[in-house]
Design an enzyme around this catalytic site. Sequence first.
Site, PDB file in Angstrom:
ATOM      1  N   CYS A 118     -49.960 -58.952 -42.887  1.00 17.94           N
ATOM      2  CA  CYS A 118     -49.370 -60.687 -42.831  1.00 17.94           C
ATOM      3  C   CYS A 118     -50.001 -61.338 -41.602  1.00 17.94           C
ATOM      4  CB  CYS A 118     -48.302 -60.692 -42.282  1.00 17.94           C
ATOM      5  SG  CYS A 118     -47.332 -60.164 -43.528  1.00 17.94           S
ATOM      6  N   GLU A 152     -48.600 -63.635 -40.417  1.00 19.77           N
ATOM      7  CA  GLU A 152     -48.304 -63.241 -38.274  1.00 19.77           C
ATOM      8  C   GLU A 152     -48.532 -62.395 -37.466  1.00 19.77           C
ATOM      9  OE1 GLU A 152     -46.972 -63.980 -41.367  1.00 19.77           O
ATOM     10  OE2 GLU A 152     -45.827 -64.768 -41.837  1.00 19.77           O
ATOM     11  N   CYS A 169     -41.337 -62.634 -43.365  1.00 18.15           N
ATOM     12  CA  CYS A 169     -40.857 -61.814 -43.805  1.00 18.15           C
ATOM     13  C   CYS A 169     -40.196 -60.980 -42.883  1.00 18.15           C
ATOM     14  CB  CYS A 169     -41.582 -60.759 -44.606  1.00 18.15           C
ATOM     15  SG  CYS A 169     -42.806 -59.365 -42.956  1.00 18.15           S
ATOM     16  N   GLU A 188     -55.054 -58.138 -46.794  1.00 22.65           N
ATOM     17  CA  GLU A 188     -54.932 -56.772 -47.085  1.00 22.65           C
ATOM     18  C   GLU A 188     -55.835 -55.683 -47.949  1.00 22.65           C
ATOM     19  OE1 GLU A 188     -53.508 -59.225 -51.271  1.00 22.65           O
ATOM     20  OE2 GLU A 188     -52.014 -59.770 -50.234  1.00 22.65           O
ATOM     21  N   CYS A 191     -42.284 -59.718 -39.607  1.00 23.67           N
ATOM     22  CA  CYS A 191     -42.555 -60.689 -39.188  1.00 23.67           C
ATOM     23  C   CYS A 191     -41.778 -61.258 -38.085  1.00 23.67           C
ATOM     24  CB  CYS A 191     -43.156 -61.825 -40.342  1.00 23.67           C
ATOM     25  SG  CYS A 191     -44.960 -60.938 -40.181  1.00 23.67           S
TER      26      CYS A 191
HETATM   27  N1  THU Z   1     -47.003 -62.559 -46.757  1.00 22.79           N
HETATM   28  C1  THU Z   1     -47.881 -63.031 -45.060  1.00 22.79           C
HETATM   29  O1  THU Z   1     -48.872 -62.934 -44.421  1.00 22.79           O
HETATM   30  N2  THU Z   1     -47.183 -63.110 -44.067  1.00 22.79           N
HETATM   31  C2  THU Z   1     -45.140 -63.377 -44.899  1.00 22.79           C
HETATM   32  O2  THU Z   1     -44.518 -63.455 -43.769  1.00 22.79           O
HETATM   33  C3  THU Z   1     -45.458 -62.948 -45.753  1.00 22.79           C
HETATM   34  C4  THU Z   1     -45.701 -62.329 -46.585  1.00 22.79           C
HETATM   35  C5  THU Z   1     -48.672 -61.921 -47.228  1.00 22.79           C
HETATM   36  C6  THU Z   1     -48.074 -60.329 -47.451  1.00 22.79           C
HETATM   37  C7  THU Z   1     -49.443 -60.270 -48.646  1.00 22.79           C
HETATM   38  O3  THU Z   1     -50.633 -60.065 -48.494  1.00 22.79           O
HETATM   39  C8  THU Z   1     -49.277 -60.990 -49.734  1.00 22.79           C
HETATM   40  O4  THU Z   1     -48.299 -62.209 -48.443  1.00 22.79           O
HETATM   41  C9  THU Z   1     -48.063 -61.281 -50.810  1.00 22.79           C
HETATM   42  O5  THU Z   1     -46.739 -60.605 -50.152  1.00 22.79           O
END
Ligand code: THU
Length: 130
Positions: A52, A54, A85, A43, A88
């Site tokens: 993310c 992935e 998400c 983040e 991704c």
């Molecule tokens: N997040 C991921 O790393 N992968 C996903 O497919 C869903 C969301 C992360 C993004 C963010 O840092 C946190 O989860 C909350 O959304």
Amino acid sequence: MDQELMEAAAEMRARAYAPYSKFQVGAALRDTDGRIHRGCNVENAAYPQGQCAEATAIGAMVAAGGQAIAAIAISGPDGAPCAPCGGCRQRIREFAAPDTPVLLCDSSGLLEAHTLESLLPASFGPENLR
Ligand code: THU
């Protein structure tokens, strides 16, 4: 199921940099040469710049010379499948086949098994640009 891959995803979750959402995610993918590449979410204080898990793992694969995803595991909080998400799903789509397994897991193992096609039907991909 690919236990080694799911363990790698769960290990990566502990490396997540998620001070804002506190939602840690780990991902691990096996490339078509059999190698495992890993990633976690990263983040940023400027929220939209976060990445993310992935995306991190896919970047690691490409940087290591990997060409395609044979399977990917995603590890979120225990007992709660962390579905990739939308963005991704499209990132995985770039390097995977319709039947590529997408394994949602936690520290104890598999929670849900999907395929790329089941998560992203009727998708747009590299073939559309040929
Ligand atoms: N997040 C991921 O790393 N992968 C996903 O497919 C869903 C969301 C992360 C993004 C963010 O840092 C946190 O989860 C909350 O959304």
